[in-house]
Enzyme design. Structure first.
Site, PDB file in Angstrom:
ATOM      1  N   GLY A 166       0.820  -1.200   0.000  1.00  0.00           N
ATOM      2  CA  GLY A 166       0.000   0.000   0.000  1.00  0.00           C
ATOM      3  C   GLY A 166       0.856   1.251   0.000  1.00  0.00           C
ATOM      4  O   GLY A 166       2.078   1.191  -0.128  1.00  0.00           O
ATOM      5  N   HIS A 193       7.580  -3.733   1.796  1.00  0.00           N
ATOM      6  CA  HIS A 193       7.640  -2.710   0.755  1.00  0.00           C
ATOM      7  C   HIS A 193       8.283  -1.460   1.355  1.00  0.00           C
ATOM      8  O   HIS A 193       7.728  -0.847   2.277  1.00  0.00           O
ATOM      9  CB  HIS A 193       6.227  -2.338   0.295  1.00  0.00           C
ATOM     10  CG  HIS A 193       5.668  -3.223  -0.777  1.00  0.00           C
ATOM     11  ND1 HIS A 193       5.190  -4.487  -0.523  1.00  0.00           N
ATOM     12  CD2 HIS A 193       5.484  -3.012  -2.115  1.00  0.00           C
ATOM     13  CE1 HIS A 193       4.735  -5.023  -1.654  1.00  0.00           C
ATOM     14  NE2 HIS A 193       4.907  -4.145  -2.636  1.00  0.00           N
ATOM     15  N   GLU A 196      10.283   2.552  -2.315  1.00  0.00           N
ATOM     16  CA  GLU A 196       9.693   2.654  -3.656  1.00  0.00           C
ATOM     17  C   GLU A 196       9.258   4.093  -3.878  1.00  0.00           C
ATOM     18  O   GLU A 196       9.869   4.819  -4.653  1.00  0.00           O
ATOM     19  CB  GLU A 196       8.508   1.696  -3.788  1.00  0.00           C
ATOM     20  CG  GLU A 196       7.813   1.767  -5.146  1.00  0.00           C
ATOM     21  CD  GLU A 196       6.541   0.931  -5.215  1.00  0.00           C
ATOM     22  OE1 GLU A 196       6.060   0.716  -6.332  1.00  0.00           O
ATOM     23  OE2 GLU A 196       6.032   0.527  -4.150  1.00  0.00           O
TER      24      GLU A 196
END
Length: 346
Positions: A166, A193, A196
């Site tokens: 997300g 994650h 990014e």
């Protein structure tokens, strides 16, 4: 070898159209299969991670039944096997598929059944693939610990690990610190994650506070690398990640779409590979990026002049970094990957 691929980002356009019809989903921008495929790629070419993520409303919208989940998972395994992938870790967030009343357990079991069916179909055609699941929690929600518990509960049933996904900005990984502490004490694997759409702070928290074994994307680590007349210099964080061999799950085409890189030719993967970070090459979302593992490698070959030896290096990096038992990783490297590349390197 594939470590970073989202189940809800890899549907066949025809499957999206057919599932929309069978499940009553009415939100598609078009029901023409070819036009829909082009629409997903164009809509994802926004330069913004937040806008990129909006395309998932449609794929998730048609994946709200057991039958749909089984079909999508089976086709995922088949498509990857047909692309020559022998081992794939495919991730998804179970919480995104409960809008019509499915339980989280039902979602997971349906996907596992689909992966098993896809493996079977691929094997019938002489293509062998090992599918492993990563369960994601959405970082903007508050269900990370619950999803982490599911990852541990199903780890002997094909679930290899955990992730948070997300929007990065405003939702640092430390919001879910309790989940990561639970996973560590349960001897469970997890990736995060990070790096990014957000920079070094996200990466630092993921590694040093949360204990991530791998970094999903991680390309913003180049912000900690400088160059002057004396050459390239790694900052403390970049040096730590390289020295401890923390894998980077790099997704070149996706990074260009979300603005993490301006082009494949200017993608940080070139520098990171040159500096021998443990770089792996991944697809992220095959539908949105209109890509495959093969096309990602082909783009890197065109941009950086890589040969088969370089591609083998990326592939072995990925297998070394897989959330799989050491003996099984070694067997795949020695019995499948190296012999396969030996034929190409002759």
């Amino acid at each position: 070898m594939l470590l970073h691929d989202h189940l809800d980002g890899g549907l066949r356009p025809r499957t999206v159209v057919e599932l929309a019809e069978s499940t009553g989903y009415q939100g598609l921008p078009t029901t023409d299969v070819d036009e829909l495929g082009r629409w997903f790629t164009a809509a994802a070419d926004s330069g913004s991670l937040e806008s990129y993520l909006e395309t998932f409303a449609h794929t998730c919208g048609v994946m709200q039944t057991e039958e749909a989940l089984v079909r999508v998972a089976a086709e995922c395994a088949e498509d990857l096997a047909d692309d020559g992938v022998v081992y794939a870790e495919v991730r998804y967030a179970p919480e995104l598929f409960v809008e019509r009343g499915l339980s989280l357990d039902t979602v997971i079991e349906a996907v596992q059944a689909g992966f098993a069916e896809g493996e079977r179909r691929a094997a019938e055609r002489g293509r062998r693939i090992r599918m492993v699941t990563l369960l994601c929690a959405m970082r903007q929600h508050a269900r990370a610990h619950e999803i982490a518990e599911l990852a541990v509960r199903y780890r002997d049933s094909g679930v290899g690990g955990f992730d948070i996904a997300g929007p990065e900005a405003g939702f640092p990984p430390t919001r879910n610190l309790d989940a990561f502490e639970y996973l560590r004490t349960s001897n469970a694997h997890f990736t995060i994650h990070a790096g990014e759409a957000f920079g070094l702070a996200s990466i630092w928290e993921a590694i040093q506070h949360c204990g991530a074994e791998r970094l999903g994307h991680g390309v913003r680590i180049v912000d900690d690398i400088t160059e002057d007349a004396d050459g390239l210099h790694l900052g403390r964080l970049a040096a730590y990640i390289r020295d401890t061999r923390i894998p980077l799950e790099v997704c070149p085409s996706s990074n260009v779409q979300t603005g993490a890189a301006r082009s494949i030719a200017e993608h940080p993967i070139g520098l990171l590979a040159k500096l021998r970070f443990r770089v792996t090459v991944n697809t992220d979302n095959r539908l949105m990026s209109g890509c495959t593992v093969s096309s990602e490698f082909a783009a890197l070959v065109d941009a950086f002049g890589y040969g088969w030896a370089d591609i083998q290096w990326f592939t072995i990096n990925a297998m070394k970094s897989a959330f799989l038992d050491f003996d099984q990783r070694l067997a795949l490297i020695n019995n499948v990957i190296k012999p396969g590349y030996a034929e190409l390197l002759r």
